[in-house]
Design a protein around this motif. Structure first.
Motif, PDB file in Angstrom:
ATOM      1  N   THR A  64       0.826  -1.208   0.000  1.00 36.24           N
ATOM      2  CA  THR A  64       0.000   0.000   0.000  1.00 36.24           C
ATOM      3  C   THR A  64       0.861   1.259   0.000  1.00 36.24           C
ATOM      4  N   ARG A  65       1.917   1.273   0.806  1.00 37.39           N
ATOM      5  CA  ARG A  65       2.785   2.447   0.840  1.00 37.39           C
ATOM      6  C   ARG A  65       3.414   2.706  -0.530  1.00 37.39           C
ATOM      7  N   ALA A  66       3.877   1.653  -1.181  1.00 36.95           N
ATOM      8  CA  ALA A  66       4.532   1.817  -2.478  1.00 36.95           C
ATOM      9  C   ALA A  66       3.552   2.308  -3.536  1.00 36.95           C
ATOM     10  N   ILE A  67       2.389   1.679  -3.612  1.00 39.56           N
ATOM     11  CA  ILE A  67       1.382   2.080  -4.605  1.00 39.56           C
ATOM     12  C   ILE A  67       0.922   3.502  -4.357  1.00 39.56           C
ATOM     13  N   ASP A  68       0.664   3.838  -3.092  1.00 41.85           N
ATOM     14  CA  ASP A  68       0.201   5.195  -2.770  1.00 41.85           C
ATOM     15  C   ASP A  68       1.270   6.238  -3.101  1.00 41.85           C
ATOM     16  N   GLN A  69       2.534   5.895  -2.878  1.00 41.24           N
ATOM     17  CA  GLN A  69       3.610   6.844  -3.191  1.00 41.24           C
ATOM     18  C   GLN A  69       3.655   7.133  -4.688  1.00 41.24           C
ATOM     19  N   ILE A  70       3.500   6.107  -5.499  1.00 37.96           N
ATOM     20  CA  ILE A  70       3.496   6.309  -6.951  1.00 37.96           C
ATOM     21  C   ILE A  70       2.276   7.116  -7.374  1.00 37.96           C
ATOM     22  N   ALA A  71       1.125   6.793  -6.814  1.00 36.04           N
ATOM     23  CA  ALA A  71      -0.095   7.528  -7.157  1.00 36.04           C
ATOM     24  C   ALA A  71       0.033   8.999  -6.784  1.00 36.04           C
ATOM     25  N   THR A  72       0.641   9.277  -5.654  1.00 40.27           N
ATOM     26  CA  THR A  72       0.839  10.667  -5.232  1.00 40.27           C
ATOM     27  C   THR A  72       1.800  11.388  -6.166  1.00 40.27           C
ATOM     28  N   SER A  73       2.839  10.696  -6.594  1.00 42.79           N
ATOM     29  CA  SER A  73       3.837  11.311  -7.477  1.00 42.79           C
ATOM     30  C   SER A  73       3.244  11.713  -8.822  1.00 42.79           C
ATOM     31  N   PHE A  74       2.357  10.880  -9.349  1.00 38.50           N
ATOM     32  CA  PHE A  74       1.808  11.125 -10.680  1.00 38.50           C
ATOM     33  C   PHE A  74       0.391  11.706 -10.670  1.00 38.50           C
ATOM     34  N   GLY A  75      -0.237  11.723  -9.509  1.00 34.36           N
ATOM     35  CA  GLY A  75      -1.618  12.188  -9.444  1.00 34.36           C
ATOM     36  C   GLY A  75      -2.618  11.100  -9.787  1.00 34.36           C
ATOM     37  N   GLY A  76      -2.184   9.845  -9.759  1.00 30.42           N
ATOM     38  CA  GLY A  76      -3.092   8.733 -10.037  1.00 30.42           C
ATOM     39  C   GLY A  76      -2.362   7.565 -10.662  1.00 30.42           C
ATOM     40  N   ILE A  77      -3.107   6.475 -10.867  1.00 32.14           N
ATOM     41  CA  ILE A  77      -2.583   5.269 -11.513  1.00 32.14           C
ATOM     42  C   ILE A  77      -3.635   4.773 -12.493  1.00 32.14           C
ATOM     43  N   LEU A 122      -7.239   2.843  -9.321  1.00 30.93           N
ATOM     44  CA  LEU A 122      -7.682   2.415 -10.645  1.00 30.93           C
ATOM     45  C   LEU A 122      -9.140   2.774 -10.898  1.00 30.93           C
ATOM     46  N   LYS A 123      -9.941   2.763  -9.864  1.00 30.52           N
ATOM     47  CA  LYS A 123     -11.350   3.139 -10.013  1.00 30.52           C
ATOM     48  C   LYS A 123     -11.500   4.605 -10.427  1.00 30.52           C
ATOM     49  N   ARG A 124     -10.514   5.419 -10.083  1.00 34.29           N
ATOM     50  CA  ARG A 124     -10.574   6.837 -10.444  1.00 34.29           C
ATOM     51  C   ARG A 124     -10.020   7.110 -11.840  1.00 34.29           C
ATOM     52  N   ARG A 129      -6.816  -0.655 -15.404  1.00 41.10           N
ATOM     53  CA  ARG A 129      -6.447  -1.973 -15.911  1.00 41.10           C
ATOM     54  C   ARG A 129      -5.573  -2.713 -14.896  1.00 41.10           C
ATOM     55  N   ILE A 130      -5.815  -4.019 -14.767  1.00 41.43           N
ATOM     56  CA  ILE A 130      -4.915  -4.906 -14.026  1.00 41.43           C
ATOM     57  C   ILE A 130      -4.542  -6.047 -14.970  1.00 41.43           C
ATOM     58  N   VAL A 131      -3.250  -6.304 -15.088  1.00 41.75           N
ATOM     59  CA  VAL A 131      -2.761  -7.432 -15.898  1.00 41.75           C
ATOM     60  C   VAL A 131      -1.778  -8.219 -15.039  1.00 41.75           C
ATOM     61  N   LYS A 167     -16.123  -5.021 -12.601  1.00 44.57           N
ATOM     62  CA  LYS A 167     -16.756  -4.820 -13.904  1.00 44.57           C
ATOM     63  C   LYS A 167     -17.565  -3.525 -13.952  1.00 44.57           C
ATOM     64  N   ALA A 168     -18.330  -3.271 -12.903  1.00 42.66           N
ATOM     65  CA  ALA A 168     -19.185  -2.087 -12.890  1.00 42.66           C
ATOM     66  C   ALA A 168     -18.397  -0.790 -12.743  1.00 42.66           C
ATOM     67  N   ASP A 169     -17.134  -0.898 -12.335  1.00 42.97           N
ATOM     68  CA  ASP A 169     -16.291   0.291 -12.149  1.00 42.97           C
ATOM     69  C   ASP A 169     -15.454   0.614 -13.376  1.00 42.97           C
ATOM     70  N   GLY A 170     -15.591  -0.181 -14.427  1.00 46.49           N
ATOM     71  CA  GLY A 170     -14.835   0.074 -15.650  1.00 46.49           C
ATOM     72  C   GLY A 170     -13.382  -0.329 -15.576  1.00 46.49           C
ATOM     73  N   VAL A 171     -13.030  -1.131 -14.568  1.00 44.90           N
ATOM     74  CA  VAL A 171     -11.659  -1.623 -14.427  1.00 44.90           C
ATOM     75  C   VAL A 171     -11.597  -3.043 -14.974  1.00 44.90           C
ATOM     76  N   THR A 172     -10.747  -3.291 -15.959  1.00 46.24           N
ATOM     77  CA  THR A 172     -10.620  -4.636 -16.504  1.00 46.24           C
ATOM     78  C   THR A 172      -9.478  -5.370 -15.817  1.00 46.24           C
ATOM     79  N   VAL A 173      -9.627  -6.691 -15.719  1.00 45.56           N
ATOM     80  CA  VAL A 173      -8.639  -7.528 -15.034  1.00 45.56           C
ATOM     81  C   VAL A 173      -8.390  -8.768 -15.887  1.00 45.56           C
ATOM     82  N   ASN A 174      -7.161  -8.953 -16.328  1.00 43.15           N
ATOM     83  CA  ASN A 174      -6.810 -10.072 -17.197  1.00 43.15           C
ATOM     84  C   ASN A 174      -5.467 -10.655 -16.779  1.00 43.15           C
ATOM     85  N   ALA A 175      -5.152 -11.824 -17.321  1.00 40.64           N
ATOM     86  CA  ALA A 175      -3.843 -12.438 -17.057  1.00 40.64           C
ATOM     87  C   ALA A 175      -3.304 -13.062 -18.337  1.00 40.64           C
ATOM     88  N   VAL A 176      -1.995 -13.000 -18.475  1.00 42.07           N
ATOM     89  CA  VAL A 176      -1.321 -13.710 -19.559  1.00 42.07           C
ATOM     90  C   VAL A 176      -0.756 -15.007 -18.995  1.00 42.07           C
TER      91      VAL A 176
END
Length: 230
Positions: A64-77, A122-124, A129-131, A167-176
């Motif tokens: 959570t700390r790592a993801i939040d730090q990146i989101a703060t740096s860029f204004g989102g993910i 991602l909801k924002r 996308r999640i891959v 699905k209802a949030d417009g976030v897609t989730v897939n795997a290779v």
């Protein structure tokens, strides 16, 4: 505005290939790895990047700390690519129970923790996308692949469950689902193999970046084999 893509396991063979391919496309990168960040290994030509080393993604708070730090740096993910993971070959008879725990931690928990941390961001996004990286070997496990295949099957199930949840949030989730990836480590382990039959990191990166793009809005819950000629 350029998209923001988070890559876990960013310093590995596949993570580096994905990061370099994304940099060519002008995508902003958040690079996460358990290994310490090395400025000399950042992808060439990247517009903007935040590299975080020493991150233990098996720890939900660290994720959570790592993801939040990146989101703060860029204004989102906009996208999360779960590449962090591990591999073990060990026959079950005479094998160690710790191998199963280790594979679960490295392959399932890292992805689950990163996803949980990234979902609010991602909801924002206009195109979240999640891959994740599953494994073709998890579809039919061979000898010695029990722990690894079971853990990657967990990644497959996580992918399908999150696709329904988001699905209802417009976030897609897939795997290779790669077969053997043509990396220096795999070549060293299997020196007599036909390397040309393996899937190249650049080929896998291309599929992952398409799934992470705005254009892939119609694909979710998919487990996509990327197996070369194996």
């Amino acid at each position: 505005m350029s998209r923001v893509l988070v890559i876990t396991g960013a310093s590995g063979a596949l993570g580096s290939a994905v990061a370099q391919a994304a940099a060519v496309q002008g995508i902003n990168l958040g690079l996460i790895d358990f290994a310490e960040a090395d400025p000399d290994n950042l992808p060439k030509g990247v517009m903007t990047s935040v590299a975080l080393g020493g991150v233990d993604l098996t720890d939900p708070d660290a994720a959570t700390r790592a993801i939040d730090q990146i989101a703060t740096s860029f204004g989102g993910i906009d996208a999360l690519l779960n590449i962090a993971g591990g591999f073990a070959w060990e026959k079950h008879e005479g094998g160690a129970s710790e191998t199963w725990s280790k594979m679960f931690r490295l392959n399932v928990q890292t992805a689950a923790n990163a996803c949980r941390a990234a979902i609010p961001h991602l909801k924002r996004s206009a195109a979240g996308r999640i891959v994740s990286v599953g494994a073709n070997a998890a579809l039919k496990a061979s000898a010695g692949m029990g722990a690894y295949a079971a853990s990657k099957a967990g990644v497959h199930s996580l992918t399908q469950a999150l696709a329904e949840e988001l699905k209802a949030d417009g976030v897609t989730v897939n795997a290779v689902l790669p077969s053997i990836i043509d990396t220096p480590a795999n070549r060293a382990d299997m020196p007599k193999a036909d390397f040309t039959a393996w899937v190249r990191p650049a080929e896998l990166a291309a599929v992952m970046l398409f799934l992470a793009s705005e254009q892939a809005s119609g694909v979710t819950g998919a487990l996509i084999p990327v197996t070369g000629r194996v």
